[in-house]
Design a protein around this motif. Structure first.
Motif, PDB file in Angstrom:
ATOM      1  N   ASN A 212       0.839  -1.194   0.000  1.00  0.00           N
ATOM      2  CA  ASN A 212       0.000   0.000   0.000  1.00  0.00           C
ATOM      3  C   ASN A 212       0.879   1.250   0.000  1.00  0.00           C
ATOM      4  O   ASN A 212       0.585   2.245  -0.637  1.00  0.00           O
ATOM      5  CB  ASN A 212      -0.929   0.000   1.209  1.00  0.00           C
ATOM      6  N   GLY A 240      -1.011   3.234  -2.653  1.00  0.00           N
ATOM      7  CA  GLY A 240      -2.429   2.965  -2.462  1.00  0.00           C
ATOM      8  C   GLY A 240      -3.250   4.230  -2.321  1.00  0.00           C
ATOM      9  O   GLY A 240      -4.264   4.416  -3.003  1.00  0.00           O
ATOM     10  N   THR A 241      -2.813   5.132  -1.414  1.00  0.00           N
ATOM     11  CA  THR A 241      -3.539   6.386  -1.199  1.00  0.00           C
ATOM     12  C   THR A 241      -2.642   7.611  -1.337  1.00  0.00           C
ATOM     13  O   THR A 241      -3.120   8.725  -1.219  1.00  0.00           O
ATOM     14  CB  THR A 241      -4.177   6.414   0.198  1.00  0.00           C
ATOM     15  N   LYS A 271      -3.848  10.730   1.663  1.00  0.00           N
ATOM     16  CA  LYS A 271      -4.954   9.821   1.952  1.00  0.00           C
ATOM     17  C   LYS A 271      -6.004   9.704   0.854  1.00  0.00           C
ATOM     18  O   LYS A 271      -6.802   8.770   0.866  1.00  0.00           O
ATOM     19  CB  LYS A 271      -5.642  10.244   3.254  1.00  0.00           C
ATOM     20  N   ARG A 272      -5.995  10.633  -0.101  1.00  0.00           N
ATOM     21  CA  ARG A 272      -7.037  10.612  -1.130  1.00  0.00           C
ATOM     22  C   ARG A 272      -6.458  10.619  -2.535  1.00  0.00           C
ATOM     23  O   ARG A 272      -7.126  10.988  -3.495  1.00  0.00           O
ATOM     24  CB  ARG A 272      -7.967  11.823  -0.951  1.00  0.00           C
ATOM     25  N   LEU A 276      -6.285   5.066  -5.038  1.00  0.00           N
ATOM     26  CA  LEU A 276      -7.610   5.429  -4.540  1.00  0.00           C
ATOM     27  C   LEU A 276      -8.132   6.673  -5.235  1.00  0.00           C
ATOM     28  O   LEU A 276      -9.296   6.729  -5.653  1.00  0.00           O
ATOM     29  CB  LEU A 276      -7.551   5.646  -3.026  1.00  0.00           C
ATOM     30  N   CYS A 279      -9.036   5.868  -9.067  1.00  0.00           N
ATOM     31  CA  CYS A 279     -10.154   5.008  -9.471  1.00  0.00           C
ATOM     32  C   CYS A 279     -11.086   4.598  -8.343  1.00  0.00           C
ATOM     33  O   CYS A 279     -12.026   3.824  -8.566  1.00  0.00           O
ATOM     34  CB  CYS A 279      -9.637   3.755 -10.178  1.00  0.00           C
ATOM     35  N   GLY A 280     -10.819   5.081  -7.108  1.00  0.00           N
ATOM     36  CA  GLY A 280     -11.711   4.755  -6.009  1.00  0.00           C
ATOM     37  C   GLY A 280     -11.375   3.469  -5.288  1.00  0.00           C
ATOM     38  O   GLY A 280     -12.055   3.107  -4.319  1.00  0.00           O
ATOM     39  N   ASP A 281     -10.337   2.768  -5.730  1.00  0.00           N
ATOM     40  CA  ASP A 281      -9.882   1.535  -5.077  1.00  0.00           C
ATOM     41  C   ASP A 281      -8.387   1.628  -4.812  1.00  0.00           C
ATOM     42  O   ASP A 281      -7.645   2.148  -5.658  1.00  0.00           O
ATOM     43  CB  ASP A 281     -10.116   0.309  -5.982  1.00  0.00           C
ATOM     44  N   ASN A 282      -7.947   1.114  -3.662  1.00  0.00           N
ATOM     45  CA  ASN A 282      -6.505   1.041  -3.438  1.00  0.00           C
ATOM     46  C   ASN A 282      -6.023  -0.405  -3.308  1.00  0.00           C
ATOM     47  O   ASN A 282      -4.890  -0.652  -2.930  1.00  0.00           O
ATOM     48  CB  ASN A 282      -6.073   1.845  -2.205  1.00  0.00           C
ATOM     49  N   ASP A 283      -6.881  -1.363  -3.631  1.00  0.00           N
ATOM     50  CA  ASP A 283      -6.528  -2.782  -3.633  1.00  0.00           C
ATOM     51  C   ASP A 283      -6.214  -3.185  -5.074  1.00  0.00           C
ATOM     52  O   ASP A 283      -7.100  -3.180  -5.934  1.00  0.00           O
ATOM     53  CB  ASP A 283      -7.692  -3.598  -3.075  1.00  0.00           C
TER      54      ASP A 283
END
Length: 399
Positions: A212, A240-241, A271-272, A276, A279-283
């Protein structure tokens, strides 16, 4: 009988991860996690090797309460902090600045210096300090060893560590590239050299720690000569974020045009942003799934992520001059075959290639995924930061 056990503590902002290892093996005796400290639904999961996994859900107000709960679980298995077999507690400390380039036995002066570095690691160093102080209170005679995320990167030459800003201002406020994930980069670079059956002192490796949080390092002869994270863990690869590299003027622009405060922009970039934000996902697993279904935002996020990886592979190939291996590690690096394939694809002129079949094989041991003819080996090397911290701590106290 000599004490050969080391308890490794990784105290995060709202969690404590721990492992107990016997360095005579080495073997893992127990591991666990306390999460959601100070929140509703706090819990402790404890897993002794060869024993039954135990879970406790109870109010855990702070890190001190968390560590006391960990001590209770270990003591129930006869492995508490008062055990004569325990040689030390090894603590992951995120920021050690320029001063700490090796594992260090903690005393009041060391604690004071870690505290002085809180402004450059406000989310991590305070929790690390709490972990050290609580462990000391539980057994004042037991050596507490700080192992710093930044230590492996202190070998960077000055021209790699410096930012091109006014020297007096930079020095007055400790503004320079420090790098992070150092225990992982140290462990993985050494294990990669072993995988190649080469002496680490004669091996040049690019390590890609992709979780992440994500970072790259250029390792020449076992020593870091460049790394992607900087003053903080925000710089470098897409994460990730976290945004990774951006034009610094983005901060000024958002302040002037969008009316955002410094704290707002800090939250945005840490954090944003990253996957994330794109595309709205961090996985990465979910992003790959969406990409395969034709989702445009997921495809964009994947492509931005991989583009940044390629840039760093190319840049560090230039920094090193000769590259013997590129090693993928951490959650995404170890498990995402599509990311590895896309990152290496098109870099044949740099000597890189993948064996498609080897790349899709899953495993928990170091392995090569490049064909025999490739000039540069490509490896997947599972990281083990806890083992590295334990090894460094034990090496220090057993001299």
């Amino acid at each position: 009988m000599p004490a050969t056990r080391v308890l490794v503590l990784n105290s995060g902002s709202s969690s404590v991860k721990y492992q107990l290892l016997d360095m005579a093996g080495p073997t893992r005796l127990a591991m666990g996690l306390v999460e959601r400290i100070g929140e509703a639904g706090a819990r402790l999961v404890h897993s002794p090797t060869g024993g039954e996994r135990r879970e406790r859900q109870q109010p855990i107000a702070d890190h001190e309460a968390a560590l006391r709960a960990v001590e209770e679980e270990l003591a129930a298995d006869g492995m508490g902090l008062d055990s004569p077999e325990l040689a030390a507690v090894g603590h992951r400390v995120v920021h050690g600045g320029q001063r700490f380039s090796a594992p260090t036995v903690v005393d009041e002066e060391v604690l004071a210096e870690i505290e002085r570095l809180v402004p450059v690691a406000p989310l991590h160093n305070p929790a690390n300090l709490t972990g050290i102080r609580t462990a000391r209170s539980l057994n004042p005679d037991l050596p507490q060893v700080a192992v710093f995320d930044t230590a492996f990167h202190t070998t960077m030459p000055e021209h790699a560590a410096r930012y091109a800003i006014d020297v007096e201002t930079a020095d007055a406020h400790r503004v320079r590239r420090y790098g992070f994930h150092g225990t992982s980069h140290a462990y993985v670079s050494r294990r990669t050299a072993e995988l190649l059956d080469r002496d680490p002192a004669d091996t040049n490796i690019i390590v890609l720690h992709l979780g992440n949080g994500a970072s790259a390092s250029a390792v020449r002869g076992g020593r870091c000569v460049d790394t992607s994270m900087g003053l903080t863990p925000l710089e470098g690869l897409v994460m990730g974020t976290r945004s990774g590299d951006v034009d610094p003027a983005v901060v000024f622009h958002l302040s002037r045009v969008a009316g955002m405060s410094v704290d707002d922009i800090d939250t945005l970039l840490n954090k944003r942003s990253g996957l994330l934000g794109l595309c709205g996902d961090n996985d990465m697993r979910e992003i790959v799934r969406r990409r395969e279904e034709g989702d445009e935002r997921a495809t964009l996020a994947f492509d931005v992520y991989v583009h940044r990886l390629k840039k760093y592979i190319g840049a560090y190939s230039a920094v090193l001059g000769r590259v013997d291996a590129v090693a993928f590690t951490a959650g995404v690096g170890e498990n995402s075959a599509p990311v590895r394939q896309a990152a290496v694809e098109g870099l044949e002129e740099l000597g890189l290639a993948l064996d498609t079949q080897l790349n899709t094989v899953r495993g928990d041991t170091p392995r090569l995924i490049s064909p025999e003819y490739a000039r540069v080996a490509v490896a997947v090397v599972p990281t083990d930061e806890e083992l590295e911290i334990a090894a460094q701590a034990y090496s220090l106290v057993s001299r």
